[in-house]
Enzyme design. Structure first.
Site, short mmCIF file in Angstrom:
data_model
loop_
_atom_site.label_atom_id
_atom_site.label_comp_id
_atom_site.label_asym_id
_atom_site.label_seq_id
_atom_site.Cartn_x
_atom_site.Cartn_y
_atom_site.Cartn_z
N ASP A 103 -7.56 -2.85 3.80
CA ASP A 103 -7.12 -3.71 2.76
C ASP A 103 -7.33 -5.39 3.11
OD1 ASP A 103 -6.15 -1.77 0.68
OD2 ASP A 103 -4.67 -1.50 2.18
N ASP B 142 0.82 -1.13 -0.01
CA ASP B 142 -0.05 -0.10 -0.01
C ASP B 142 0.79 1.15 0.06
OD1 ASP B 142 -2.43 1.37 0.17
OD2 ASP B 142 -2.38 1.40 2.29
N ASP C 77 -2.07 -1.54 5.83
CA ASP C 77 -2.56 -1.25 7.47
C ASP C 77 -3.41 -2.31 8.03
OD1 ASP C 77 -5.04 -0.91 6.14
OD2 ASP C 77 -5.04 1.24 6.04
#
Length: 667
Positions: A565, A369, A561
């Site tokens: 996701d 990410d 995190d």
């Protein structure tokens, strides 16, 4: 031998349906699984098991054996029968009564293929042919090996627990203006604790004092002081460095981040790697085969040798049984993975199971990410552009709706505007549209705040030049009309460039997935040297990208995190969460938790897995090679019971020492 517990095995690396630690049952260590409590091998039991006093019977047996051997070989004196049998029998029972008892219990259940029965048969067989000293020696050395195994496992468990269980036993709580020294377990939520310089914080809370510096090394692996200001979160395990700090308690002792992390690491030892599962299955087949071969060594020569001397071949069969004991594999392999978990923990990385140590060695694509993983996630407002509305009013509406979000971008808008700017505003019907932004009613007006996809979703026209802005933007619309945008910038983390370089050095492909604009994503990817970068992605689009990589046969680790996701984390072979101390959900959902915010720890996690796997396979090869050699020598009549037991115990100790050294390594 390993008693495989089919209900307590870890899923294959691709199976991500692992129960979170808070719902797990009481932890059972890998090594305890290797020899269940029923087996009489509670490796990892109380510390006193490894003490000298608790093994006085074994020590006395060794003393008797030493005296008898000294008399025989030093003074050529052997007590007459039956005195010698009685003396050696006493020593034998002192050294091996536990083993004999366990063999008896298992025999009652018709379980004859285990190391206890194997050792009992070998040693009683030695006595039956008059090899008393060798029978005692085999049992004594076997028991010594078990003792050392217990000690090694206890030490490994204590060292891991010491890394994390650093909670103080006392805490200073302020009640009615008076200080009281109490147990942290007795402190309630919303009470105030006082932490003096040099003291450890006992409970999670929020800073009441204006400012204080803390050493967070025990939690994050970073020795750099971390300054906390009023209102910021403080975690149990931090050490106050410079001034008296008052902290408002926000969670009970048992619910602190540190307590849950400790529980997670303890649970991790119950989740076995594929190597351990293989050894479990192998041992269940191996032991019956060994018994069959020992019988063959004893009786098959009858048909091929003349004269056939039963005692000679029976003795060789006993040597065969002794050397075939699988203890070196049974203990050193789980101990190696235990060491790997400890090594990672010391570097601020928490593995939720030893199976993920193995998974990390096979990773060839790391998908990341952007926000909070490769960038700081600390956004600052750069520019405000208003259309047909006052800039101050636009910022107020943006801050009001973004105050209902926990996203770093929204928090940046709120921080820039100030919480007082929207105090008297009516905020209603807030709806978060995943991957787009927020919708709500502010003072009776319908307000949309998010990315350009949100504007397109509601058919709201906006200036085309917004699409070419490199930075992150929050576009606002009021009552279906575009009213302006706020430009926000993030900062790339200091070690992100080195992390990508190190991954490339390991021949690992790097991919970045983000819901941010493609122009922003491309800019970050260019600076970091990332192989492929995709922007403008909704959560389902990220899943599609990862699935496409998996369809190509790639082994994937996803770093993010662990909350927004979740679908991608579930799909990846290993889900890695950054900054685990800041998110409860992160600790629950990820397989691996990096306790600080350094991308370079991704490489450290991979190296920890590689080191562990290397040492585990060293032990497997060492044990198998030595056993095969001595088995051949024993069957050929070259090796005696003395060589067999020394080789068996020796290789087990070498394997244990090799496994233990993992925890002392530096990555």
């Amino acid at each position: 031998m390993i008693e495989s517990n089919e209900n307590n095995t870890a899923p294959k690396s691709g199976n991500r349906n692992i129960e979170p630690s808070k719902n797990a049952t009481t932890p059972v260590t890998e090594v305890e699984d290797a020899h269940s409590e029923d087996d009489g091998h509670n490796h990892g039991a109380d510390e006193e098991i490894s003490g000298w006093k608790s093994h006085w019977q074994l020590l006395l047996a060794i003393f008797i054996l030493a005296i008898m051997l000294t008399l025989e070989f030093g003074f050529s004196y052997v007590p007459p029968f039956p005195a010698d049998l009685i003396i050696f029998a006493v020593a034998y029972l002192l050294a091996g009564y536990n083993v004999l008892y366990m063999a008896y219990r298992k025999a009652l259940r018709f379980d004859f293929f285990n190391e206890f029965f194997l050792m009992s048969v070998a040693t009683i067989g030695a006595f039956s042919i008059g090899s008393y000293s060798e029978g005692v020696a085999v049992m004594a050395f076997y028991s010594i090996g078990e003792w050392f195994q217990d000690a090694a496992v206890n030490r490994a468990k204590r060292s891991i627990k010491a890394l994390l269980d650093i909670r103080p036993e006392e805490v200073t709580v302020v009640r009615e203006g008076q200080e009281s020294i109490v147990s942290p377990k007795d402190v309630k939520i919303d009470e105030t604790i006082r932490v003096k310089p040099g003291e450890k914080v006992a409970l999670d809370g929020e800073m009441i004092s204006e400012k204080a510096s803390f050493n967070t090394a025990a939690l994050t692996g970073e020795s750099k002081p971390d300054t906390k200001n009023k209102g910021e979160k403080i975690y149990a395990g931090m050490i106050n460095l410079n001034t008296v700090a008052e902290v408002k308690v926000t969670s009970l002792f048992k619910d602190s981040k540190l307590s849950r992390i400790l529980e997670m690491v303890q649970d991790a030892t119950a989740r076995k790697s594929q190597t351990q599962l293989f050894i479990s299955r192998f041992a269940k087949i191996y032991t019956p085969i060994v018994f069959a071969l020992a019988l063959a060594v004893c009786f098959v020569p009858y048909f091929f040798t003349d004269p056939y001397v039963f005692t000679t071949w029976f003795y060789r069969a006993l040597v065969f049984l002794v050397i075939s004991c699988p203890c070196a594999l049974v203990v050193s392999i789980p101990l190696g993975y235990f060491g790997g978990i400890g090594l990672a923990s010391r570097n601020g990385i928490l593995f939720k199971g030893s199976n993920f140590l193995d998974v990390m060695t096979d990773i060839n694509v790391v998908v990341m990410d952007k926000t909070g993983t490769l960038t700081e996630g600390i956004f600052k407002v750069q520019e405000i552009k208003a259309t047909d509305i006052e800039e101050k009013e636009l910022l107020k509406l943006a801050a009001a709706i973004e105050s209902q979000s926990t996203h770093p971008i929204g928090m940046a808008v709120v921080e820039h505007a100030g919480k007082d700017s929207f105090r008297d505003i009516s905020i209603k019907e807030i709806e978060e549209i995943s991957g787009h932004g927020l919708k709500g009613v502010i003072d009776g007006k319908e307000v949309l705040a998010g990315n350009t996809k949100l504007m397109k979703k509601f058919d709201i026209e906006y200036p085309e030049e917004i699409n070419s802005i490199v930075y992150t933007i929050v576009v606002l619309a009021v009552d279906k009309k575009y009213k302006g945008h706020i430009t926000i910038a993030d900062k790339i983390k200091e070690d992100a460039v080195d992390a990508i370089k190190d991954l490339h050095a390991l021949k690992i492909q790097t991919v970045m997935l983000s819901g941010d604009k493609q122009s922003v994503v491309d800019e970050v990817a260019k600076k970091l040297g990332i192989d492929n970068a995709y922007g403008d992605l909704l959560p389902e689009n990220k899943v599609e990208k990862v699935q496409a990589l998996k369809d190509e046969g790639k082994k994937i680790a996803f770093v993010g995190d662990g909350v927004n996701d979740a679908p991608v984390v579930a799909l990846a072979d290993a889900g890695i969460a950054m900054g685990g101390l800041g998110s409860d959900a992160t600790i629950e959902t990820a397989d691996i938790v990096i306790q600080n915010d350094q991308p370079s720890k991704i490489v450290t996690a991979i190296k920890a897995g590689k080191i562990t796997k290397q040492i585990v396979w060293q032990n497997i090869i060492l044990a198998m090679v030595v056993k095969i050699i001595v088995l051949a020598l024993g069957a050929g009549g070259i090796a005696t019971l003395w060589e067999a037991v020394i080789a068996d115990v020796g290789v087990a100790l070498l394997a244990i020492l090799n496994a233990v050294r993992i925890q002392r390594m530096k990555i």
